[in-house]
Design a protein around this motif. Sequence first.
Motif, mmCIF file in Angstrom:
data_model
loop_
_atom_site.group_PDB
_atom_site.id
_atom_site.type_symbol
_atom_site.label_atom_id
_atom_site.label_comp_id
_atom_site.label_asym_id
_atom_site.label_seq_id
_atom_site.Cartn_x
_atom_site.Cartn_y
_atom_site.Cartn_z
ATOM 1 N N PRO A 3 0.839 -1.210 0.000
ATOM 2 C CA PRO A 3 0.000 0.000 0.000
ATOM 3 C C PRO A 3 0.865 1.247 0.000
ATOM 4 C CG PRO A 3 0.016 -1.023 2.164
ATOM 5 C CD PRO A 3 0.778 -1.937 1.259
ATOM 6 N N GLU A 4 0.328 2.320 -0.629
ATOM 7 C CA GLU A 4 1.106 3.559 -0.676
ATOM 8 C C GLU A 4 1.210 4.201 0.702
ATOM 9 O OE1 GLU A 4 -0.084 6.322 -3.695
ATOM 10 O OE2 GLU A 4 -0.389 4.734 -5.149
ATOM 11 N N ILE A 5 0.160 3.998 1.464
ATOM 12 C CA ILE A 5 0.167 4.533 2.824
ATOM 13 C C ILE A 5 -0.058 3.382 3.794
ATOM 14 C CG2 ILE A 5 -1.084 5.999 4.461
ATOM 15 C CD1 ILE A 5 -1.568 7.960 2.246
ATOM 16 N N CYS A 6 0.772 3.331 4.786
ATOM 17 C CA CYS A 6 0.683 2.226 5.736
ATOM 18 C C CYS A 6 -0.644 2.274 6.485
ATOM 19 C CB CYS A 6 1.852 2.321 6.722
ATOM 20 S SG CYS A 6 1.769 1.102 8.049
ATOM 21 N N PRO A 7 -1.435 1.197 6.404
ATOM 22 C CA PRO A 7 -2.717 1.168 7.126
ATOM 23 C C PRO A 7 -2.514 1.108 8.633
ATOM 24 C CG PRO A 7 -2.515 -0.646 5.544
ATOM 25 C CD PRO A 7 -1.155 -0.053 5.720
ATOM 26 N N ALA A 19 8.312 -3.300 3.422
ATOM 27 C CA ALA A 19 7.807 -3.084 4.771
ATOM 28 C C ALA A 19 7.721 -1.597 5.033
ATOM 29 C CB ALA A 19 8.715 -3.735 5.807
ATOM 30 N N CYS A 20 6.845 -1.221 5.940
ATOM 31 C CA CYS A 20 6.716 0.187 6.317
ATOM 32 C C CYS A 20 7.978 0.635 7.027
ATOM 33 C CB CYS A 20 5.504 0.353 7.237
ATOM 34 S SG CYS A 20 5.412 2.000 7.970
ATOM 35 N N ASP A 26 4.492 -5.213 7.251
ATOM 36 C CA ASP A 26 4.791 -5.651 5.892
ATOM 37 C C ASP A 26 3.737 -6.636 5.417
ATOM 38 O OD1 ASP A 26 5.351 -7.906 7.289
ATOM 39 O OD2 ASP A 26 7.516 -7.814 6.997
ATOM 40 N N GLU A 27 3.957 -7.149 4.219
ATOM 41 C CA GLU A 27 2.982 -8.063 3.632
ATOM 42 C C GLU A 27 2.802 -9.295 4.499
ATOM 43 O OE1 GLU A 27 2.179 -10.038 -0.733
ATOM 44 O OE2 GLU A 27 3.923 -8.749 -0.411
ATOM 45 N N ARG A 28 3.902 -9.741 5.079
ATOM 46 C CA ARG A 28 3.862 -10.954 5.884
ATOM 47 C C ARG A 28 2.981 -10.766 7.121
ATOM 48 N NH1 ARG A 28 7.766 -13.203 9.333
ATOM 49 N NH2 ARG A 28 9.025 -11.360 8.995
#
Length: 88
Positions: A3-7, A19-20, A26-28
Amino acid sequence: MTPEICPNCGAEVPRRARACPECGADERTGWSDSAAGEHLDLPSEPFEYDDFVNREFGSRSPKPRGIHWFWWLTAVLVLAAMVFFLVR
Ligand SMILES: [Zn+2]
């Protein structure tokens, strides 16, 4: 998918980043607060921690064992030194 912005923390995440950079999500970890918390969580052992607190700061044993035997050893050494000089 990054994502462009970390949720999780709302920081901008570079598109190629996995990862942010702010919170480490991160995705994991699913880009979620709980998963990130799990990811960043320090190893916690509540039972050992309670035991440690009781030993160090608890009211059960005001005198730590280490100091207890240390003073006994000191007393024995002082007595031994006195006896040594008296006998001599
Ligand atoms: Zn983040």
